[in-house]
Write a protein that holds these residues in place. Structure first.
Motif, PDB file in Angstrom:
ATOM      1  N   ARG A   2     110.326  86.022 137.752  1.00  0.00           N
ATOM      2  CA  ARG A   2     109.611  84.835 138.205  1.00  0.00           C
ATOM      3  C   ARG A   2     109.586  83.862 137.033  1.00  0.00           C
ATOM      4  O   ARG A   2     109.293  84.268 135.896  1.00  0.00           O
ATOM      5  CB  ARG A   2     108.188  85.195 138.627  1.00  0.00           C
ATOM      6  CG  ARG A   2     107.442  84.012 139.254  1.00  0.00           C
ATOM      7  CD  ARG A   2     106.132  84.451 139.894  1.00  0.00           C
ATOM      8  NE  ARG A   2     105.091  84.698 138.901  1.00  0.00           N
ATOM      9  CZ  ARG A   2     103.856  84.189 138.949  1.00  0.00           C
ATOM     10  NH1 ARG A   2     103.502  83.410 139.943  1.00  0.00           N
ATOM     11  NH2 ARG A   2     102.953  84.481 138.027  1.00  0.00           N
ATOM     12  N   LEU A  16     107.193  79.843 131.615  1.00  0.00           N
ATOM     13  CA  LEU A  16     106.730  81.227 131.749  1.00  0.00           C
ATOM     14  C   LEU A  16     107.812  82.059 132.431  1.00  0.00           C
ATOM     15  O   LEU A  16     108.361  81.657 133.459  1.00  0.00           O
ATOM     16  CB  LEU A  16     105.452  81.262 132.595  1.00  0.00           C
ATOM     17  CG  LEU A  16     104.968  82.643 133.041  1.00  0.00           C
ATOM     18  CD1 LEU A  16     104.473  83.461 131.844  1.00  0.00           C
ATOM     19  CD2 LEU A  16     103.862  82.519 134.092  1.00  0.00           C
ATOM     20  N   GLU A  18     108.518  85.998 133.850  1.00  0.00           N
ATOM     21  CA  GLU A  18     107.977  87.330 134.150  1.00  0.00           C
ATOM     22  C   GLU A  18     109.102  88.193 134.689  1.00  0.00           C
ATOM     23  O   GLU A  18     109.903  87.729 135.502  1.00  0.00           O
ATOM     24  CB  GLU A  18     106.883  87.247 135.214  1.00  0.00           C
ATOM     25  CG  GLU A  18     105.602  86.622 134.749  1.00  0.00           C
ATOM     26  CD  GLU A  18     104.556  86.635 135.849  1.00  0.00           C
ATOM     27  OE1 GLU A  18     103.378  86.760 135.523  1.00  0.00           O
ATOM     28  OE2 GLU A  18     104.927  86.512 137.030  1.00  0.00           O
ATOM     29  N   ASN A  22     105.852  94.512 138.704  1.00  0.00           N
ATOM     30  CA  ASN A  22     104.624  93.699 138.654  1.00  0.00           C
ATOM     31  C   ASN A  22     104.659  92.634 137.556  1.00  0.00           C
ATOM     32  O   ASN A  22     103.627  92.233 137.037  1.00  0.00           O
ATOM     33  CB  ASN A  22     103.392  94.586 138.459  1.00  0.00           C
ATOM     34  CG  ASN A  22     103.236  95.584 139.587  1.00  0.00           C
ATOM     35  OD1 ASN A  22     103.388  95.223 140.752  1.00  0.00           O
ATOM     36  ND2 ASN A  22     102.984  96.840 139.246  1.00  0.00           N
ATOM     37  N   GLY A  23     105.857  92.199 137.221  1.00  0.00           N
ATOM     38  CA  GLY A  23     105.993  91.159 136.195  1.00  0.00           C
ATOM     39  C   GLY A  23     105.416  91.568 134.858  1.00  0.00           C
ATOM     40  O   GLY A  23     104.840  90.755 134.134  1.00  0.00           O
ATOM     41  N   ARG A  24     105.596  92.837 134.478  1.00  0.00           N
ATOM     42  CA  ARG A  24     104.886  93.381 133.311  1.00  0.00           C
ATOM     43  C   ARG A  24     105.368  92.790 131.975  1.00  0.00           C
ATOM     44  O   ARG A  24     104.638  92.807 130.985  1.00  0.00           O
ATOM     45  CB  ARG A  24     105.017  94.903 133.275  1.00  0.00           C
ATOM     46  CG  ARG A  24     106.459  95.372 133.032  1.00  0.00           C
ATOM     47  CD  ARG A  24     106.566  96.863 133.058  1.00  0.00           C
ATOM     48  NE  ARG A  24     107.956  97.282 132.928  1.00  0.00           N
ATOM     49  CZ  ARG A  24     108.383  98.522 133.061  1.00  0.00           C
ATOM     50  NH1 ARG A  24     107.512  99.483 133.333  1.00  0.00           N
ATOM     51  NH2 ARG A  24     109.663  98.817 132.932  1.00  0.00           N
ATOM     52  N   THR A  25     106.625  92.302 131.945  1.00  0.00           N
ATOM     53  CA  THR A  25     107.104  91.648 130.716  1.00  0.00           C
ATOM     54  C   THR A  25     106.943  90.146 130.893  1.00  0.00           C
ATOM     55  O   THR A  25     107.647  89.520 131.686  1.00  0.00           O
ATOM     56  CB  THR A  25     108.580  92.003 130.450  1.00  0.00           C
ATOM     57  OG1 THR A  25     108.697  93.415 130.337  1.00  0.00           O
ATOM     58  CG2 THR A  25     109.064  91.347 129.163  1.00  0.00           C
ATOM     59  N   ARG A  26     105.991  89.578 130.157  1.00  0.00           N
ATOM     60  CA  ARG A  26     105.702  88.153 130.295  1.00  0.00           C
ATOM     61  C   ARG A  26     106.011  87.444 128.980  1.00  0.00           C
ATOM     62  O   ARG A  26     105.475  87.817 127.925  1.00  0.00           O
ATOM     63  CB  ARG A  26     104.238  87.933 130.683  1.00  0.00           C
ATOM     64  CG  ARG A  26     103.898  88.493 132.046  1.00  0.00           C
ATOM     65  CD  ARG A  26     102.456  88.259 132.402  1.00  0.00           C
ATOM     66  NE  ARG A  26     102.172  88.710 133.760  1.00  0.00           N
ATOM     67  CZ  ARG A  26     101.787  89.954 134.071  1.00  0.00           C
ATOM     68  NH1 ARG A  26     101.625  90.855 133.119  1.00  0.00           N
ATOM     69  NH2 ARG A  26     101.563  90.293 135.321  1.00  0.00           N
ATOM     70  N   VAL A  47      98.237  84.339 135.313  1.00  0.00           N
ATOM     71  CA  VAL A  47      98.539  85.084 134.083  1.00  0.00           C
ATOM     72  C   VAL A  47      97.474  84.784 133.029  1.00  0.00           C
ATOM     73  O   VAL A  47      97.092  83.628 132.825  1.00  0.00           O
ATOM     74  CB  VAL A  47      99.932  84.689 133.538  1.00  0.00           C
ATOM     75  CG1 VAL A  47     100.200  85.334 132.179  1.00  0.00           C
ATOM     76  CG2 VAL A  47     101.020  85.091 134.536  1.00  0.00           C
ATOM     77  N   GLN A  51      98.234  88.403 128.156  1.00  0.00           N
ATOM     78  CA  GLN A  51      99.342  89.180 128.726  1.00  0.00           C
ATOM     79  C   GLN A  51     100.711  88.701 128.237  1.00  0.00           C
ATOM     80  O   GLN A  51     101.723  89.296 128.575  1.00  0.00           O
ATOM     81  CB  GLN A  51      99.309  89.086 130.257  1.00  0.00           C
ATOM     82  CG  GLN A  51      98.093  89.748 130.888  1.00  0.00           C
ATOM     83  CD  GLN A  51      98.070  89.536 132.400  1.00  0.00           C
ATOM     84  OE1 GLN A  51      98.145  88.413 132.897  1.00  0.00           O
ATOM     85  NE2 GLN A  51      97.978  90.626 133.132  1.00  0.00           N
ATOM     86  N   ILE A  52     100.718  87.622 127.469  1.00  0.00           N
ATOM     87  CA  ILE A  52     101.998  87.107 126.961  1.00  0.00           C
ATOM     88  C   ILE A  52     102.468  87.987 125.801  1.00  0.00           C
ATOM     89  O   ILE A  52     101.822  88.074 124.755  1.00  0.00           O
ATOM     90  CB  ILE A  52     101.869  85.638 126.501  1.00  0.00           C
ATOM     91  CG1 ILE A  52     101.461  84.734 127.670  1.00  0.00           C
ATOM     92  CG2 ILE A  52     103.183  85.145 125.871  1.00  0.00           C
ATOM     93  CD1 ILE A  52     102.451  84.673 128.808  1.00  0.00           C
ATOM     94  N   ASP A 305     111.417  82.475 142.030  1.00  0.00           N
ATOM     95  CA  ASP A 305     111.140  83.903 142.133  1.00  0.00           C
ATOM     96  C   ASP A 305     112.374  84.585 142.700  1.00  0.00           C
ATOM     97  O   ASP A 305     112.678  84.443 143.889  1.00  0.00           O
ATOM     98  CB  ASP A 305     109.915  84.118 143.047  1.00  0.00           C
ATOM     99  CG  ASP A 305     109.451  85.569 143.023  1.00  0.00           C
ATOM    100  OD1 ASP A 305     110.275  86.458 142.732  1.00  0.00           O
ATOM    101  OD2 ASP A 305     108.264  85.795 143.309  1.00  0.00           O
TER     102      ASP A 305
END
Ligand SMILES: [Zn+2]
Ligand SMILES: [Zn+2]
Length: 324
Positions: A2, A16, A18, A22-26, A47, A51-52, A305
């Motif tokens: 995303r 941004l 992701e 679950n878009g865990r790497t931001r 976000v 979490q970045i 996305d």
């Protein structure tokens, strides 16, 4: 993946990214907005700034690094950029912060996040004078010096950096890959090189500078020196240069998404950039239905996305239309 533009233009840039479950790497590519604005827009994207995982810098100019000092003080994300960019940031920091700078993460040492250096390469060019302001007071603690032309893996994202011509210390673009999708970011750049075209060609989503309309810039209020700087091979890409780069990387094997970025407030408009690029593409005989073109606004922009694109064509079309 995303991807959301949090702001684009001479007044500030941040994207941004992701990826993963679950878009865990931001990640952020650049952080050139006022920090409060950046954080508000991150929240709008769902976000938290904590979490970045990392901020990737294209270069040290203020419109790409403005939020960095506050972001680092509060959340301490990893900063990834060419070593010359890091050096330029430290050189321009206030003395009290320089003492904390320099404890770099060694790119050749694996990190717990799955980060590893894959292909070290020679650094691009020499240091050049920075004509734009650069961020001051930078408490750099965790940095990864990724030379332009190198790549690494960070969490779920493979990061390839490549040099671009711009009047900064070691400006670069990024090609980011995850889950079979690729996003290429090319902002401040005065000209287009073969290595840039190679990266752009691979992108499913291309974020490409279309800074100004050449005629409007020449007729406009800027000083002669500033006009010449913008038009120089290390300045900024015009709408026509962006169109030529798109044509040189034209793909007939599927749809492609292109966001026109870093539009000048004085020498361009979203409508002008879009029409100009479309006109150049049509004049070259390109089939416009093969690309989704959208100019990025200065404010929060559209979302891309990759997991929804294949199912929901109307969703993308709506996003595009609302940006024009
Ligand atoms: Zn710049
Ligand atoms: Zn810029």
């Amino acid at each position: 993946m995303r991807v959301i533009s949090l702001g684009s233009g001479s007044s500030g840039n941040a994207v941004l990214i992701e990826a993963g479950p679950n878009g865990r790497t931001r990640l952020l590519v650049d952080a050139g907005l006022p920090c409060r604005t950046l954080i508000n827009r991150l929240h709008l994207a769902g976000v938290s700034p904590a979490q970045i995982l990392a901020v990737l810098l294209t270069h040290e100019h203020n419109d790409h690094t403005l939020a960095l000092p506050t972001l680092l003080k509060r959340y301490d994300p990893l900063v990834i950029s060419d070593p010359a960019t890091l050096a330029a940031l430290v050189d321009n920091s206030r003395p009290e912060f320089q003492a904390t700078a320099g404890s770099q993460v060694d790119a050749e040492q694996p990190l717990s996040l799955g980060l590893r250096e894959k292909r070290p390469a020679a650094r691009q060019g020499q240091h050049r004078a920075c004509a734009e302001r650069v961020t001051t007071s930078l408490p750099l603690r965790r940095t990864l010096a990724l030379s332009a032309g190198s790549s690494c893996l960070l969490g779920d994202v493979e990061i390839v950096s490549f040099p671009v011509p711009h009047d900064a210390a070691a400006p670069c673009g990024y090609l980011l890959s995850a889950g079979g999708c690729r996003v290429c970011v090319v902002v401040d750049s005065g000209s287009v090189t073969p290595i840039m075209l190679e990266a752009m060609r691979q992108a499913d989503l291309l974020i490409l500078e279309a800074n100004h309309d050449r005629e409007r810039l020449l007729r406009g209020p800027y000083t002669y020196a500033l006009k010449m700087r913008i038009l120089s091979p290390t300045g900024h890409l015009s709408n026509e240069q962006a169109a030529q780069a798109i044509l040189q990387t034209w793909r007939t094997d599927g749809l492609r998404w292109i966001w026109l970025a870093h539009l000048s407030q004085v020498n361009n408009t979203p409508q002008l950039a879009l029409r100009s690029v479309q006109r150049h593409l049509l004049e070259a005989g390109a089939a416009l239905q093969q690309v989704h073109l959208a100019p990025l606004p200065r404010t929060m922009g559209p979302a891309w996305d990759s997991t929804r694109l294949w199912h929901d064509e109307h969703w993308w079309r709506y996003e595009t239309l609302t940006e024009i």
